[in-house]
Design a protein around this motif. Structure first.
Motif, PDB file in Angstrom:
ATOM      1  N   HIS A 176     -11.139  24.068  12.191  1.00 20.54           N
ATOM      2  CA  HIS A 176     -11.027  24.960  11.044  1.00 20.54           C
ATOM      3  C   HIS A 176     -10.018  24.465  10.022  1.00 20.54           C
ATOM      4  O   HIS A 176     -10.012  24.922   8.890  1.00 20.54           O
ATOM      5  N   ARG A 177      -9.150  23.532  10.393  1.00 14.60           N
ATOM      6  CA  ARG A 177      -8.160  23.020   9.451  1.00 14.60           C
ATOM      7  C   ARG A 177      -8.840  22.223   8.347  1.00 14.60           C
ATOM      8  O   ARG A 177      -8.293  22.062   7.259  1.00 14.60           O
ATOM      9  N   GLY A 178     -10.048  21.742   8.593  1.00 11.70           N
ATOM     10  CA  GLY A 178     -10.773  20.987   7.591  1.00 11.70           C
ATOM     11  C   GLY A 178     -11.235  21.826   6.414  1.00 11.70           C
ATOM     12  O   GLY A 178     -11.779  21.286   5.457  1.00 11.70           O
ATOM     13  N   LEU A 179     -11.035  23.145   6.469  1.00 10.87           N
ATOM     14  CA  LEU A 179     -11.424  23.998   5.348  1.00 10.87           C
ATOM     15  C   LEU A 179     -10.561  23.751   4.127  1.00 10.87           C
ATOM     16  O   LEU A 179     -10.968  24.051   3.009  1.00 10.87           O
ATOM     17  N   GLY A 180      -9.360  23.245   4.324  1.00  4.47           N
ATOM     18  CA  GLY A 180      -8.476  22.955   3.201  1.00  4.47           C
ATOM     19  C   GLY A 180      -7.792  24.187   2.672  1.00  4.47           C
ATOM     20  O   GLY A 180      -7.634  25.204   3.356  1.00  4.47           O
ATOM     21  N   ALA A 181      -7.362  24.102   1.407  1.00  7.05           N
ATOM     22  CA  ALA A 181      -6.618  25.197   0.789  1.00  7.05           C
ATOM     23  C   ALA A 181      -7.547  26.343   0.432  1.00  7.05           C
ATOM     24  O   ALA A 181      -8.614  26.141  -0.143  1.00  7.05           O
ATOM     25  N   GLY A 182      -7.122  27.557   0.759  1.00  4.80           N
ATOM     26  CA  GLY A 182      -7.859  28.738   0.343  1.00  4.80           C
ATOM     27  C   GLY A 182      -7.407  29.233  -1.015  1.00  4.80           C
ATOM     28  O   GLY A 182      -8.168  29.862  -1.738  1.00  4.80           O
ATOM     29  N   GLN A 183      -6.147  28.924  -1.351  1.00  6.01           N
ATOM     30  CA  GLN A 183      -5.578  29.368  -2.620  1.00  6.01           C
ATOM     31  C   GLN A 183      -4.712  28.273  -3.228  1.00  6.01           C
ATOM     32  O   GLN A 183      -4.112  27.470  -2.517  1.00  6.01           O
ATOM     33  N   CYS A 184      -4.648  28.262  -4.551  1.00  9.26           N
ATOM     34  CA  CYS A 184      -3.588  27.580  -5.286  1.00  9.26           C
ATOM     35  C   CYS A 184      -3.046  28.579  -6.286  1.00  9.26           C
ATOM     36  O   CYS A 184      -3.808  29.130  -7.093  1.00  9.26           O
ATOM     37  N   ILE A 185      -1.756  28.829  -6.210  1.00  7.67           N
ATOM     38  CA  ILE A 185      -1.095  29.789  -7.090  1.00  7.67           C
ATOM     39  C   ILE A 185      -0.146  29.004  -7.987  1.00  7.67           C
ATOM     40  O   ILE A 185       0.833  28.434  -7.518  1.00  7.67           O
ATOM     41  N   TRP A 186      -0.450  28.967  -9.278  1.00  4.76           N
ATOM     42  CA  TRP A 186       0.307  28.158 -10.234  1.00  4.76           C
ATOM     43  C   TRP A 186       1.232  29.085 -11.022  1.00  4.76           C
ATOM     44  O   TRP A 186       0.780  29.924 -11.806  1.00  4.76           O
ATOM     45  N   LEU A 187       2.536  28.907 -10.786  1.00  2.00           N
ATOM     46  CA  LEU A 187       3.552  29.723 -11.427  1.00  2.00           C
ATOM     47  C   LEU A 187       4.316  28.926 -12.477  1.00  2.00           C
ATOM     48  O   LEU A 187       4.363  27.696 -12.426  1.00  2.00           O
ATOM     49  N   ALA A 188       4.943  29.629 -13.389  1.00  4.59           N
ATOM     50  CA  ALA A 188       5.806  29.010 -14.391  1.00  4.59           C
ATOM     51  C   ALA A 188       6.992  29.935 -14.649  1.00  4.59           C
ATOM     52  O   ALA A 188       7.053  31.044 -14.130  1.00  4.59           O
ATOM     53  N   ARG A 189       7.946  29.433 -15.446  1.00  9.24           N
ATOM     54  CA  ARG A 189       9.176  30.189 -15.738  1.00  9.24           C
ATOM     55  C   ARG A 189       9.901  30.589 -14.457  1.00  9.24           C
ATOM     56  O   ARG A 189      10.511  31.657 -14.363  1.00  9.24           O
ATOM     57  N   SER A 223       0.832  -1.201   0.000  1.00  3.58           N
ATOM     58  CA  SER A 223       0.000   0.000   0.000  1.00  3.58           C
ATOM     59  C   SER A 223       0.867   1.252   0.000  1.00  3.58           C
ATOM     60  O   SER A 223       2.077   1.204   0.247  1.00  3.58           O
ATOM     61  N   SER A 224       0.233   2.371  -0.278  1.00  2.12           N
ATOM     62  CA  SER A 224       0.921   3.662  -0.291  1.00  2.12           C
ATOM     63  C   SER A 224      -0.029   4.717   0.253  1.00  2.12           C
ATOM     64  O   SER A 224      -1.133   4.410   0.699  1.00  2.12           O
ATOM     65  N   SER A 225       0.425   5.959   0.200  1.00  2.00           N
ATOM     66  CA  SER A 225      -0.383   7.078   0.684  1.00  2.00           C
ATOM     67  C   SER A 225      -0.770   7.994  -0.474  1.00  2.00           C
ATOM     68  O   SER A 225      -0.067   8.071  -1.485  1.00  2.00           O
ATOM     69  N   VAL A 226      -1.871   8.688  -0.296  1.00  2.00           N
ATOM     70  CA  VAL A 226      -2.361   9.649  -1.277  1.00  2.00           C
ATOM     71  C   VAL A 226      -2.635  10.955  -0.552  1.00  2.00           C
ATOM     72  O   VAL A 226      -3.218  10.959   0.543  1.00  2.00           O
ATOM     73  N   LEU A 227      -2.203  12.057  -1.150  1.00  5.02           N
ATOM     74  CA  LEU A 227      -2.513  13.384  -0.613  1.00  5.02           C
ATOM     75  C   LEU A 227      -3.608  13.997  -1.468  1.00  5.02           C
ATOM     76  O   LEU A 227      -3.456  14.138  -2.682  1.00  5.02           O
ATOM     77  N   LEU A 228      -4.719  14.341  -0.840  1.00  2.63           N
ATOM     78  CA  LEU A 228      -5.881  14.899  -1.528  1.00  2.63           C
ATOM     79  C   LEU A 228      -5.958  16.394  -1.278  1.00  2.63           C
ATOM     80  O   LEU A 228      -5.952  16.855  -0.132  1.00  2.63           O
ATOM     81  N   LEU A 229      -6.030  17.138  -2.381  1.00  2.66           N
ATOM     82  CA  LEU A 229      -6.153  18.594  -2.333  1.00  2.66           C
ATOM     83  C   LEU A 229      -7.412  19.028  -3.087  1.00  2.66           C
ATOM     84  O   LEU A 229      -7.825  18.328  -4.005  1.00  2.66           O
ATOM     85  N   PRO A 230      -8.061  20.109  -2.677  1.00  3.41           N
ATOM     86  CA  PRO A 230      -7.595  21.105  -1.726  1.00  3.41           C
ATOM     87  C   PRO A 230      -7.860  20.788  -0.264  1.00  3.41           C
ATOM     88  O   PRO A 230      -7.617  21.651   0.592  1.00  3.41           O
ATOM     89  N   SER A 231      -8.345  19.595   0.059  1.00  9.25           N
ATOM     90  CA  SER A 231      -8.751  19.341   1.442  1.00  9.25           C
ATOM     91  C   SER A 231      -7.585  19.122   2.392  1.00  9.25           C
ATOM     92  O   SER A 231      -7.785  19.043   3.604  1.00  9.25           O
ATOM     93  N   PHE A 232      -6.336  19.022   1.870  1.00  9.06           N
ATOM     94  CA  PHE A 232      -5.165  18.790   2.717  1.00  9.06           C
ATOM     95  C   PHE A 232      -5.345  17.509   3.547  1.00  9.06           C
ATOM     96  O   PHE A 232      -5.070  17.493   4.739  1.00  9.06           O
ATOM     97  N   THR A 233      -5.797  16.450   2.888  1.00  3.85           N
ATOM     98  CA  THR A 233      -6.053  15.176   3.557  1.00  3.85           C
ATOM     99  C   THR A 233      -5.067  14.121   3.083  1.00  3.85           C
ATOM    100  O   THR A 233      -4.884  13.936   1.874  1.00  3.85           O
ATOM    101  N   ILE A 234      -4.449  13.428   4.016  1.00  4.17           N
ATOM    102  CA  ILE A 234      -3.588  12.289   3.698  1.00  4.17           C
ATOM    103  C   ILE A 234      -4.398  11.014   3.895  1.00  4.17           C
ATOM    104  O   ILE A 234      -5.002  10.810   4.962  1.00  4.17           O
ATOM    105  N   ILE A 235      -4.428  10.184   2.872  1.00  4.87           N
ATOM    106  CA  ILE A 235      -5.148   8.901   2.931  1.00  4.87           C
ATOM    107  C   ILE A 235      -4.108   7.791   2.910  1.00  4.87           C
ATOM    108  O   ILE A 235      -3.262   7.745   2.010  1.00  4.87           O
ATOM    109  N   GLU A 236      -4.170   6.899   3.881  1.00  3.31           N
ATOM    110  CA  GLU A 236      -3.155   5.858   4.022  1.00  3.31           C
ATOM    111  C   GLU A 236      -3.736   4.478   3.758  1.00  3.31           C
ATOM    112  O   GLU A 236      -4.950   4.287   3.717  1.00  3.31           O
ATOM    113  N   ASN A 237      -2.827   3.526   3.563  1.00  2.30           N
ATOM    114  CA  ASN A 237      -3.184   2.123   3.290  1.00  2.30           C
ATOM    115  C   ASN A 237      -3.935   1.989   1.963  1.00  2.30           C
ATOM    116  O   ASN A 237      -4.864   1.180   1.841  1.00  2.30           O
ATOM    117  N   VAL A 238      -3.518   2.756   0.981  1.00  2.00           N
ATOM    118  CA  VAL A 238      -4.206   2.764  -0.307  1.00  2.00           C
ATOM    119  C   VAL A 238      -3.552   1.759  -1.257  1.00  2.00           C
ATOM    120  O   VAL A 238      -2.331   1.743  -1.432  1.00  2.00           O
TER     121      VAL A 238
END
Length: 406
Positions: free
Chosen positions: A354-367, A156-171
């Motif tokens: 309140h941590r269950g709110l997850g990500a408030g922002q995702c900022i995608w940069l390049a270059r 098994s391995s782990s999965v990180l789910l976004l934007p909820s900031f949740t780690i799922i284990e034993n996957v």
């Protein structure tokens, strides 16, 4: 007889007409695909940002100091001499929208060209069961999240789910359908509204709800509704031994490292990692792959996200409850002995509720180049501001503003 009489209309051969069962299936598929669940997604409250400068605040030397205008002058890390990227094509507004992002732990930094082609992998299983995903497009990434050498569930391995900031284990690949049904589908999305009142400031206070919300492009919208409750499912109720826990970090930096897609990604990611860590370490915010102290910045290598001609691609997820660290907090160590940032636990940032709110922002940069890293840490990661929007901002979302780049 009129030329538009029904009796003269061309007839469609029955052999090419879909059966009633197929028509019902297609109708159901369209409904599921385009009708979001009211509990997790409300696109009606979101607006497409018209320009790069309307989605996120831009640094201002009068407010942020002249340092925001200068690249790092102490950077000793350099890209290879022939490292060249597309500098002409417009960046902003050309990434396809996505609702959630999953990072599959592989313990590796490079993968087969299409990660979902890897036989027996979690990525292949997500592709196989993608039709079970609700409420929008799922972004799928392989990552260097470590694999437990002695897992509770074999292979098994782990999965990180976004934007909820949740780690799922034993996957495992066989548990992906249940993971999608019981964990992913009920979770928040990038367009789950987030009340401005949940945004903490550097002084520990929170923004009050306003009668109306005016964006920098002059548009005025009603205040967003309060965010829904997004508590993690009880692990004892999950099938196949799946367990969940909150990701311990307040900020995440994702670096495309897949050299099988483009050599520049394989070259840039380790160099940027080194430079990001150099600037995070004095602040007490650096976290390596096995560091589970609360707070800080987690940095992961991920597979191809598109646009490798704009390398390096950097995605920054910021918790809605993450403290805004500016001014003196960016000059001194901000971690206490318990591993928590000064300011964490103040205002809406307090408590796991309140941590269950997850990500408030995702900022995608390049270059992004090594000399950009210092100010990206100081202003983008810790404050949610963009330094070079016209040159570097590809897109993202801000749930407190109800804005996205798509």
């Amino acid at each position: 007889m009129s030329s538009n009489s029904p009796s003269t209309a061309p007839r469609i051969p029955r052999s090419i007409l879909p059966s009633k069962g197929k028509m019902a299936f297609l109708a159901k598929s369209l409904i599921n695909k385009f009708t979001p669940s009211s509990s997790t997604t409300d696109l009606s409250t979101f607006t497409k940002a018209r320009t790069p400068t309307t989605l996120f605040p831009v640094t201002d030397p009068e407010v942020d100091g002249e340092e925001c205008l200068r690249d790092c002058d102490s950077c000793s890390v350099k890209y290879p001499r022939k490292f060249e990227v597309d500098e002409k094509e417009e960046l902003f507004g050309h990434v396809n929208g996505w609702s959630r992002h999953v990072l599959c732990g592989t313990g590796r930094t490079d993968w087969v060209r299409d990660v979902s082609d890897e036989k027996g992998s979690l990525m292949e299983a997500f592709r196989t069961y993608n039709d079970k995903v609700e409420n929008g497009k799922l972004m799928l990434s392989a990552s260097n999240i470590p694999i437990d050498e002695s897992p509770t569930v074999p292979n098994s391995s782990s999965v990180l789910l976004l934007p909820s900031f949740t780690i799922i284990e034993n996957v495992t690949p066989t548990t992906i359908p249940d993971l999608i049904t019981h964990i992913l589908n009920p979770s928040v999305t990038n367009t789950t509204p987030l009340s401005p009142a949940t945004q903490p400031h550097s002084n520990g206070t929170t923004t009050s709800s306003l009668p109306s919300q005016t964006h920098t492009n002059g548009d005025s919208h009603p205040p967003l509704p309060p965010p829904p409750t997004t508590s993690l499912p009880n692990s004892t109720s999950l099938p196949h031994g799946l367990t969940t826990r909150p990701c311990p970090h307040n900020y995440l930096i994702l670096l495309c490292s897949q050299k099988t897609r483009d050599a520049r990604c394989g070259q840039s990611a380790p160099l940027l990692l080194k430079e990001f860590e150099r600037h995070l370490r004095p602040l007490g915010l650096q976290r390596d792959l096995h560091d589970t102290r609360p707070g800080g910045v987690g940095i992961y290598f991920i597979s191809h996200v598109g646009g490798h001609k704009f390398a390096a691609n950097v995605m920054i997820y910021r918790r809605a409850t993450a403290p805004v660290l500016d001014g003196p907090a960016c000059e001194i160590g901000v971690e206490g002995k318990d591993g928590k940032e000064n300011g964490e636990g103040k205002g809406m940032g307090k408590g796991e509720a309140h941590r269950g709110l997850g990500a408030g922002q995702c900022i995608w940069l390049a270059r992004v180049r090594p000399e950009d890293c210092e100010n990206i840490v100081r202003y983008t990661v810790l404050q949610g501001k963009v330094l070079k929007p016209e040159r570097q901002l590809r897109g993202g979302f801000d749930r407190s503003k109800g804005l996205a780049s798509w």
